[in-house]
Design an enzyme around this catalytic site. Structure first.
Site, mmCIF file in Angstrom:
data_model
loop_
_atom_site.group_PDB
_atom_site.id
_atom_site.type_symbol
_atom_site.label_atom_id
_atom_site.label_comp_id
_atom_site.label_asym_id
_atom_site.label_seq_id
_atom_site.Cartn_x
_atom_site.Cartn_y
_atom_site.Cartn_z
ATOM 1 N N ASP A 15 -2.410 -2.172 -5.537
ATOM 2 C CA ASP A 15 -3.001 -0.985 -4.914
ATOM 3 C C ASP A 15 -3.667 -0.136 -5.995
ATOM 4 O OD1 ASP A 15 -3.646 1.213 -3.356
ATOM 5 O OD2 ASP A 15 -1.587 1.918 -3.177
ATOM 6 N N ALA A 29 0.847 -1.196 0.000
ATOM 7 C CA ALA A 29 0.000 0.000 0.000
ATOM 8 C C ALA A 29 0.882 1.245 0.000
ATOM 9 C CB ALA A 29 -0.913 -0.002 1.226
ATOM 10 N N CYS A 30 0.286 2.367 -0.346
ATOM 11 C CA CYS A 30 0.972 3.651 -0.373
ATOM 12 C C CYS A 30 1.684 3.883 0.960
ATOM 13 C CB CYS A 30 -0.039 4.767 -0.631
ATOM 14 S SG CYS A 30 0.695 6.401 -0.669
ATOM 15 N N PRO A 31 2.917 4.309 0.926
ATOM 16 C CA PRO A 31 3.712 4.807 -0.194
ATOM 17 C C PRO A 31 4.696 3.777 -0.757
ATOM 18 C CG PRO A 31 4.827 5.429 1.803
ATOM 19 C CD PRO A 31 3.584 4.635 2.214
ATOM 20 N N ARG A 60 1.834 11.133 -1.321
ATOM 21 C CA ARG A 60 0.923 11.661 -2.349
ATOM 22 C C ARG A 60 0.663 13.137 -2.139
ATOM 23 N NH1 ARG A 60 -3.900 7.407 -2.092
ATOM 24 N NH2 ARG A 60 -2.988 7.110 -0.047
#
Length: 184
Positions: free
Chosen positions: A41, A14-16, A152
């Site tokens: 993702d 998952a992010c990041p 993000r």
């Protein structure tokens, strides 16, 4: 689609983390090489497209096979130094939120993340839409940008800076460590 020079497995991350792994792998490639990032993702398409542009690479597109997204990125040439974006720690930001309800907060996470819980009063514009919806934002006051981890929101701030916004503050880390009030 173009044949990749290297394939990077970012499935299940998952992010990041897809961006972190992509950035590390890109450092080992030569200009013109193509990296295929395999991810699951859903937000990785917008994240990697924005990161590629901000880092001087070319995002060639995404092909979907089942649950796996195959992103292709061509490494660019020598990169210029990025303009610095101001940052605020999550603790300092939470204190500001408690003290001042008139803060302009921009949440750049995907819709499902935003709907799962966001800071009351936050404006929602996903990272992939920031560039096209920038004129909806005010240039006269500070804009606090937040996402899941801070990556993000940093990319969104860079896009806004390119459009002439100056009063941008990235909240690090993001909602993954938020302990204040949330709306659903």
């Amino acid at each position: 689609m173009q044949q990749p020079t290297v394939i990077l497995d970012a499935k299940g991350l998952a992010c990041p983390m897809p961006i972190v792994k992509t950035k590390k792998q890109m450092n080992e490639l030569l200009p013109g090489d193509v990296l295929e990032v395999q991810a699951t993702d859903k937000g990785s398409a917008a994240d990697l497209a924005a990161w590629s542009k901000s880092a001087g690479h070319e995002f060639l597109g995404t092909k979907v096979e089942g649950q796996v997204l195959h992103h292709l990125i061509r490494k660019g040439g020598v990169q210029e130094e990025e303009p610095m974006i101001s940052e605020i720690s999550l603790n300092a930001f939470q204190q500001k939120v408690k003290e001042d309800q008139s803060l302009f907060i921009l949440d750049v996470r995907e819709l499902d993340e935003y709907e799962a819980g966001h800071i009351p009063g936050a404006v929602h514009i996903p990272l992939g839409e920031v560039e096209h919806r920038a004129e909806e934002l005010t240039r006269e006051s500070d804009i606090y940008l937040i996402c899941h981890s801070g990556r993000r929101s940093e990319l969104a701030a860079q896009k806004l800076k390119e459009k002439g916004f100056q009063q941008l503050i990235n909240v690090v880390p993001g909602m993954n460590s938020w302990t204040g009030a949330i709306e659903k």
